[in-house]
Scaffold this active site. Structure first.
Site, PDB file in Angstrom:
ATOM      1  N   GLY A 241      29.373  45.861  41.468  1.00  0.00           N
ATOM      2  CA  GLY A 241      29.175  45.461  42.855  1.00  0.00           C
ATOM      3  C   GLY A 241      28.904  46.652  43.748  1.00  0.00           C
ATOM      4  O   GLY A 241      28.359  47.671  43.294  1.00  0.00           O
ATOM      5  N   SER A 242      29.309  46.518  45.000  1.00  0.00           N
ATOM      6  CA  SER A 242      28.957  47.516  46.003  1.00  0.00           C
ATOM      7  C   SER A 242      29.810  48.787  45.873  1.00  0.00           C
ATOM      8  O   SER A 242      30.901  48.771  45.280  1.00  0.00           O
ATOM      9  CB  SER A 242      29.183  46.917  47.390  1.00  0.00           C
ATOM     10  N   ARG A 243      29.334  49.867  46.483  1.00  0.00           N
ATOM     11  CA  ARG A 243      30.100  51.101  46.471  1.00  0.00           C
ATOM     12  C   ARG A 243      31.404  50.913  47.247  1.00  0.00           C
ATOM     13  O   ARG A 243      32.462  51.407  46.840  1.00  0.00           O
ATOM     14  CB  ARG A 243      29.304  52.254  47.079  1.00  0.00           C
ATOM     15  N   GLY A 245      33.186  48.174  47.646  1.00  0.00           N
ATOM     16  CA  GLY A 245      34.132  47.401  46.841  1.00  0.00           C
ATOM     17  C   GLY A 245      34.686  48.229  45.692  1.00  0.00           C
ATOM     18  O   GLY A 245      35.897  48.252  45.448  1.00  0.00           O
ATOM     19  N   GLY A 246      33.798  48.926  44.982  1.00  0.00           N
ATOM     20  CA  GLY A 246      34.216  49.737  43.836  1.00  0.00           C
ATOM     21  C   GLY A 246      35.181  50.837  44.256  1.00  0.00           C
ATOM     22  O   GLY A 246      36.176  51.107  43.575  1.00  0.00           O
ATOM     23  N   GLU A 265      30.553  49.878  38.242  1.00  0.00           N
ATOM     24  CA  GLU A 265      29.097  50.073  38.235  1.00  0.00           C
ATOM     25  C   GLU A 265      28.635  49.689  39.623  1.00  0.00           C
ATOM     26  O   GLU A 265      28.775  48.533  40.023  1.00  0.00           O
ATOM     27  CB  GLU A 265      28.451  49.156  37.194  1.00  0.00           C
ATOM     28  N   CYS A 302      20.384  46.392  41.195  1.00  0.00           N
ATOM     29  CA  CYS A 302      20.962  47.735  41.279  1.00  0.00           C
ATOM     30  C   CYS A 302      19.956  48.770  40.802  1.00  0.00           C
ATOM     31  O   CYS A 302      20.133  49.957  41.054  1.00  0.00           O
ATOM     32  CB  CYS A 302      22.240  47.815  40.465  1.00  0.00           C
ATOM     33  N   GLU A 402      21.869  53.243  49.544  1.00  0.00           N
ATOM     34  CA  GLU A 402      21.183  52.056  49.015  1.00  0.00           C
ATOM     35  C   GLU A 402      21.002  51.018  50.129  1.00  0.00           C
ATOM     36  O   GLU A 402      21.945  50.704  50.850  1.00  0.00           O
ATOM     37  CB  GLU A 402      22.028  51.428  47.893  1.00  0.00           C
TER      38      GLU A 402
HETATM   39  P1  NAP Z   1      30.533  43.239  46.208  1.00  0.00           P
HETATM   40  O1  NAP Z   1      30.447  42.635  47.552  1.00  0.00           O
HETATM   41  O2  NAP Z   1      31.137  44.591  46.095  1.00  0.00           O
HETATM   42  O3  NAP Z   1      31.347  42.173  45.319  1.00  0.00           O
HETATM   43  C1  NAP Z   1      31.705  42.391  43.950  1.00  0.00           C
HETATM   44  C2  NAP Z   1      33.105  41.831  43.681  1.00  0.00           C
HETATM   45  O4  NAP Z   1      34.084  42.741  44.185  1.00  0.00           O
HETATM   46  C3  NAP Z   1      33.407  40.501  44.354  1.00  0.00           C
HETATM   47  O5  NAP Z   1      34.232  39.756  43.510  1.00  0.00           O
HETATM   48  C4  NAP Z   1      34.158  40.933  45.606  1.00  0.00           C
HETATM   49  O6  NAP Z   1      35.069  39.964  46.064  1.00  0.00           O
HETATM   50  C5  NAP Z   1      34.954  42.099  45.112  1.00  0.00           C
HETATM   51  N1  NAP Z   1      35.270  43.022  46.188  1.00  0.00           N
HETATM   52  C6  NAP Z   1      34.363  43.748  46.910  1.00  0.00           C
HETATM   53  N2  NAP Z   1      35.016  44.540  47.791  1.00  0.00           N
HETATM   54  C7  NAP Z   1      36.343  44.309  47.612  1.00  0.00           C
HETATM   55  C8  NAP Z   1      37.521  44.836  48.213  1.00  0.00           C
HETATM   56  N3  NAP Z   1      37.455  45.764  49.175  1.00  0.00           N
HETATM   57  N4  NAP Z   1      38.707  44.369  47.797  1.00  0.00           N
HETATM   58  C9  NAP Z   1      38.780  43.417  46.827  1.00  0.00           C
HETATM   59  N5  NAP Z   1      37.705  42.895  46.220  1.00  0.00           N
HETATM   60  C10 NAP Z   1      36.494  43.329  46.598  1.00  0.00           C
HETATM   61  O7  NAP Z   1      29.098  43.353  45.535  1.00  0.00           O
HETATM   62  P2  NAP Z   1      27.934  42.254  45.508  1.00  0.00           P
HETATM   63  O8  NAP Z   1      27.442  42.037  46.880  1.00  0.00           O
HETATM   64  O9  NAP Z   1      28.369  41.094  44.727  1.00  0.00           O
HETATM   65  O10 NAP Z   1      26.790  42.949  44.650  1.00  0.00           O
HETATM   66  C11 NAP Z   1      25.768  43.756  45.212  1.00  0.00           C
HETATM   67  C12 NAP Z   1      25.985  45.218  44.840  1.00  0.00           C
HETATM   68  O11 NAP Z   1      26.223  45.322  43.448  1.00  0.00           O
HETATM   69  C13 NAP Z   1      24.778  46.098  45.108  1.00  0.00           C
HETATM   70  O12 NAP Z   1      25.208  47.301  45.689  1.00  0.00           O
HETATM   71  C14 NAP Z   1      24.189  46.337  43.727  1.00  0.00           C
HETATM   72  O13 NAP Z   1      23.439  47.518  43.635  1.00  0.00           O
HETATM   73  C15 NAP Z   1      25.426  46.357  42.907  1.00  0.00           C
HETATM   74  N6  NAP Z   1      25.178  46.053  41.493  1.00  0.00           N
HETATM   75  C16 NAP Z   1      25.356  47.044  40.560  1.00  0.00           C
HETATM   76  C17 NAP Z   1      25.092  46.793  39.224  1.00  0.00           C
HETATM   77  C18 NAP Z   1      25.261  47.882  38.196  1.00  0.00           C
HETATM   78  O14 NAP Z   1      25.221  47.585  37.007  1.00  0.00           O
HETATM   79  N7  NAP Z   1      25.438  49.125  38.576  1.00  0.00           N
HETATM   80  C19 NAP Z   1      24.656  45.513  38.822  1.00  0.00           C
HETATM   81  C20 NAP Z   1      24.498  44.530  39.799  1.00  0.00           C
HETATM   82  C21 NAP Z   1      24.782  44.823  41.118  1.00  0.00           C
HETATM   83  P3  NAP Z   1      34.624  38.926  47.149  1.00  0.00           P
HETATM   84  O15 NAP Z   1      33.710  38.013  46.415  1.00  0.00           O
HETATM   85  O16 NAP Z   1      35.900  38.266  47.525  1.00  0.00           O
HETATM   86  O17 NAP Z   1      33.970  39.707  48.254  1.00  0.00           O
END
Ligand code: NAP
Length: 534
Positions: A241-243, A245-246, A265, A302, A402
């Site tokens: 997911g996002s930086r 969140g990670g 990731e 990503c 990004e």
């Molecule tokens: P996201 O908003 O970070 O969500 C990913 C997961 O993490 C969700 O379950 C989210 O929960 C949880 N989460 C995020 N922030 C959190 C926090 N502060 N505390 C607790 N849980 C948290 O990411 P996304 O919008 O789904 O995905 C888009 C991003 O993923 C882009 O930046 C993309 O580049 C990246 N990505 C990377 C890869 C790779 O392999 N490197 C692959 C695909 C995508 P909630 O649902 O409750 O928010």
């Protein structure tokens, strides 16, 4: 299969009293039934406790038995047929053909790991035979292999509702290595998550596996995930997911009384370097292919190429790309949060003093999606093309951020040194791409040497979108593209993240795992006294 909106806790269902939320169809602008219920603290605890209890049995299954489990999951996913395709399409606004392709990729990934664990050599067995007669002290007999860690929490991303979600690569590799999995459903595709979760639960039940080898938890918004990462029975976390969140979850994992491995990731801008000969001979074709890569899936990858570095003069190339970006219709993004973040980021970049808007988005792209307005246009976003020069790019690190969506930044370098400077300043990325000739590769050997220290995958005359699932693939890279650049989340090595080596010293043959016995009953590749042998 009927959706219930309740978490899957081992072979039981969670309750329907937790915080309630609905999936949202971004293309139609409407909520989807049924309601989903966040897991309660007691349900999170139960899932973790069942996972811990199942670990001893599950980890000791033979590779072939776990391979059968993975193949059953793949079959169950395929058997969901159009039910899965329709639900995922509605929850993500991704086309049905893309979802069908992603389902095939997800099933193939499960079968890929099944083949790896059935063959068995992945455990990296090493045997140093003892020598009681060695002087001045006897040499002990030491044998080691990789073993699983324990329950793994899996956080999937919104942009891959199947391949990087509940039954995706993290779950497949963690289960393959012998770890129970507790998956967190992404709020953006909970129905798709529940269908995939039922496919895994049913596969476990059909095979008579211990309850708790898999659970799926729903979360209205970021509370269940935090409890899960801090739970003492969870022994590793895989996050996509996002930086933001990670980074937040990684800090939690590191500050536990017992810190645990945390693999995030995250996002990446995947720089593309177009060398002079490529620009001279195929500017039109490059603009067309780059446009396809930047706008594929509404740019929600990503591996989206978010920075493109050219050596002047690149005017014709930039003009062709701008014309294509201008013609690109607005498309619905995955959800309102992502559409809002994209528009904010495009707006900020348009206002940057060192950046010029070069094509794509009209003025209305700056409009924020309104929470109260669930209309079908609320999640639609347009492509956006920006330009800057190499010196400005190097001086402004914020231009490396990004922008998740159909946008890219052209960076004009005036000289070879300018271009190398951009490469030197790049932070860690998943990929880098070079367009040129074989002669260019020789002449720009120093560019390759820089990129080798910056990314996990270097592509020649191609584009970074599209990640092949194969043994040699590396889908990872130095921070901040991942939290730990020594790993990959795609490909055979992904399994290594959920293992640690265990050594047995002077053990009798009968008490050793089969992988380490003298007769090599599993017929796997091993390193015996420094030599690879079967
Ligand atoms: P996201 O908003 O970070 O969500 C990913 C997961 O993490 C969700 O379950 C989210 O929960 C949880 N989460 C995020 N922030 C959190 C926090 N502060 N505390 C607790 N849980 C948290 O990411 P996304 O919008 O789904 O995905 C888009 C991003 O993923 C882009 O930046 C993309 O580049 C990246 N990505 C990377 C890869 C790779 O392999 N490197 C692959 C695909 C995508 P909630 O649902 O409750 O928010």
């Amino acid at each position: 299969m009927e959706l219930t909106g309740q978490s899957i806790i081992g072979y039981q269902r969670g309750g329907n009293t937790g915080e309630l939320f609905y999936a949202f169809d971004p293309a139609a602008g409407e909520e989807l039934k049924p309601p989903f219920y966040s897991a309660s603290p007691a349900e999170i605890g139960k899932a973790a406790q069942l996972a811990a209890a199942s670990f001893q049995t599950y980890r000791q299954l033979m590779g072939g038995e776990r391979a059968t489990f993975l193949r059953r999951i793949a079959g169950n996913l395929e058997d969901l047929g159009e039910t899965l395709v329709e639900r995922a399409t509605r929850e993500t606004a991704l086309p049905a053909a893309r979802i069908r392709g992603e389902r095939a990729r997800t099933a193939n990934q499960l079968r890929f790991f099944a083949a790896i664990i059935e063959e068995g050599s992945w455990v990296d067995a090493r045997i140093d035979q003892g020598d009681p007669a060695r002087q001045p002290v006897p040499k002990p007999d030491v044998r080691s292999m990789l073993e699983p860690l324990g329950p793994v929490a899996v956080f999937g991303a919104s942009n891959f509702p199947l391949a990087f979600s509940v039954a995706g690569g993290d779950t497949a590799s963690a289960l393959a290595a012998g770890n129970p999995v507790i998956a967190l459903a992404h709020y953006s595709h909970p129905g798709t998550a529940e269908l995939a979760g039922m496919a895994i639960r049913d596969a476990a039940r059909e095979q008579g596996l211990p309850e708790g080898v898999f659970s799926l938890l729903f979360d209205a918004r970021q509370s269940v995930g935090k409890v899960l990462v801090e739970h003492p029975d969870v022994k590793a976390v895989a996050f996509t997911g996002s930086r933001a969140g990670g980074t937040a979850l990684g800090k939690l994992a590191a500050s536990r009384p017992e810190p645990i491995p945390f693999y995030a990731e995250m996002g990446s801008v995947n720089p593309v370097f177009i060398l002079p000969s490529a620009l001279e001979t195929r500017a039109e074709a490059l603009a067309k292919d780059l446009h396809t890569s930047v706008t594929l899936g509404v740019g929600q990858f990503c591996t989206n190429p978010g920075v493109v570095v050219t050596m002047a003069p690149a005017d014709a190339f930039a003009a062709s790309l701008a014309a294509l970006m201008n013609q690109t219709a607005a498309q619905p993004m995955l959800n309102r949060n992502i559409a809002g973040a994209y528009r904010r980021a495009v707006s900020e970049r348009s206002a940057h003093s060192r950046v010029k808007s070069a094509g794509g988005q009209p003025e209305d792209v700056h409009t924020e999606p309104k929470d109260a307005d669930n209309g079908p246009d609320n999640c639609r976003s347009r492509a956006a093309l920006f330009q800057t020069d190499a010196a400005s790019f190097v001086a402004h690190p914020e231009l490396q951020a990004e922008i998740f969506g159909p946008s890219t930044l052209l960076v004009a370098a005036r000289s070879r040194e300018d271009l190398l400077n951009v490469a030197r300043q790049m932070e860690g990325n998943l990929t880098a791409t070079i367009h040129g000739t074989e002669r260019d590769l020789r002449e720009f050997a120093d560019l390759i040497a820089i990129l080798e220290t910056k990314v996990g995958r270097i592509i020649f005359n191609g584009f970074p979108t599209g990640v092949e699932v194969c043994n040699a693939m590396v889908h990872g890279g130095p921070y901040p593209s991942t939290s730990d650049g020594r790993n990959t989340s795609v490909g055979g090595r992904a399994i290594l993240r959920f293992t640690r080596p265990v050594a047995y010293q002077d053990f009798p043959e009968s008490a050793l795992p089969p992988e380490l016995r003298d007769q090599n009953p599993l017929g796997i590749w091993r390193e015996v006294d420094g030599r690879f042998t079967k």
